[in-house]
Structures are given as structure tokens and as C-alpha cells.
Design a protein around this motif. Structure first.
Motif, mmCIF file in Angstrom:
data_model
loop_
_atom_site.group_PDB
_atom_site.id
_atom_site.type_symbol
_atom_site.label_atom_id
_atom_site.label_comp_id
_atom_site.label_asym_id
_atom_site.label_seq_id
_atom_site.Cartn_x
_atom_site.Cartn_y
_atom_site.Cartn_z
ATOM 1 N N PHE A 90 33.743 50.451 51.519
ATOM 2 C CA PHE A 90 35.145 50.061 51.655
ATOM 3 C C PHE A 90 35.756 49.817 50.271
ATOM 4 N N ASN A 93 36.061 53.241 48.305
ATOM 5 C CA ASN A 93 37.023 54.187 48.879
ATOM 6 C C ASN A 93 38.419 53.598 49.056
ATOM 7 N N ALA A 95 39.482 51.201 50.909
ATOM 8 C CA ALA A 95 39.714 51.179 52.353
ATOM 9 C C ALA A 95 40.267 49.845 52.833
ATOM 10 N N ASN A 141 41.518 56.154 54.323
ATOM 11 C CA ASN A 141 40.464 55.645 53.441
ATOM 12 C C ASN A 141 39.418 54.842 54.201
ATOM 13 N N ILE A 142 39.797 54.240 55.300
ATOM 14 C CA ILE A 142 38.828 53.529 56.139
ATOM 15 C C ILE A 142 37.837 54.534 56.718
#
Length: 153
Positions: A90, A93, A95, A141-142
Motif C-alpha cells: 500500500f 503503490n 494506495a 492504486n489499491i
């Protein structure tokens, strides 16, 4: 009601009213505020924890239902100097934005990866996170983070 619940490896004996929710025990009695309350109706997923190895929305679990169970919260999966692979993914990225949904999203994602039979794809991740709402992102992004983390889990 007297309950015994093991949270993040520590056993607690608690006396709680019959109508006490698990999320309230975690936040108010044990001070584990990483588990968030977002909607009180099990719609948003901000309160997701693992109970006996399965992701549950702790705002709909009575504390009495957790009697004898093992509960893992976001605080129990990693440390600042040793993040869980999903937490690291996370971060790497990007996220998260405001971070409110992040603990529940991470706990749901870990459960999804651990229970998957084979490699997850984007559609499976989006479907698996359906019960977790993020008001800040488009989930792109998640999804990237979950796909990335599955390789290191």
C-alpha cells in the motif's frame, strides 16, 4: 457478560454489556484505534478485523460472539520497522490518501489473498474489495497494491 478474547496475541478477560460491539471493545476498552468506525451499518468496511483467521466487519459482531476467539487488528499485523507485505505494498503503490479506509482495506485484502486459490487478477481484487469503500481514490492504486502484495505473501 464475561468474555475472553485474544487480540493480537494478548488474552483479555472483559466484562461487557450484552449489546457491546467488537469494534467498541477494540477501540474503547483496548485502545486499538486503528480499527475505524465509518458507517455503523457494515457498508464501508473501515472496521474490518480478522476473527479466527477470517475477515469480519467488527461493527456488526457482538463482543459475546468473539468470546474465545482470536482477533487480529491492523496493529497486530506489522510494526513500523517491519511492515506486513500488504502494508508495504500500500505504501509503495500510493494506495492511500486520507487513510481512513486503509486499515479495513488492508485487512480485507490480506484475507482475500490468503484465501485465494491461485493468482488474483484485477477483476477478482475489485470484486473482493466490494464491501470496502474509499471516498478518496478510484481504487486503481489499491488494486495495484493488492496485486503486488500477493507475490510476497
Amino acid at each position: 457478560m464475561d468474555i475472553k478474547v485474544t487480540v493480537n496475541g494478548t488474552t483479555h478477560h472483559l466484562d461487557v454489556p450484552d449489546n457491546t460491539l467488537l469494534v467498541d471493545v477494540l477501540r474503547e476498552r483496548l485502545g486499538l484505534t486503528g480499527t475505524h468506525v465509518g458507517c455503523d451499518t457494515s457498508q464501508c468496511g473501515a472496521c474490518v478485523v480478522h476473527m479466527d483467521g477470517t475477515a469480519v466487519k467488527s461493527c456488526t459482531v457482538l463482543a459475546g460472539q468473539a468470546d474465545g476467539a482470536g482477533v487480529t487488528t491492523i496493529e497486530g499485523i506489522g510494526r513500523p520497522d517491519d511492515l506486513h507485505p500488504m502494508q508495504a505494498a500500500f505504501r509503495e503503490n500510493h494506495a492511500l490518501q486520507c487513510g481512513f479506509c486503509t486499515p479495513g482495506m488492508i485487512m480485507s485484502a490480506i484475507d482475500m489473498v490468503q484465501k485465494s486459490e491461485g493468482r488474483l487478477d484485477e477483476a477478482a481484487v475489485r470484486d473482493g474489495l466490494e464491501g470496502n469503500l474509499c471516498r478518496c481514490t478510484g481504487y486503481h492504486n489499491i488494486v495495484k497494491a493488492v496485486l503486488s502484495a500477493q507475490d510476497s505473501m
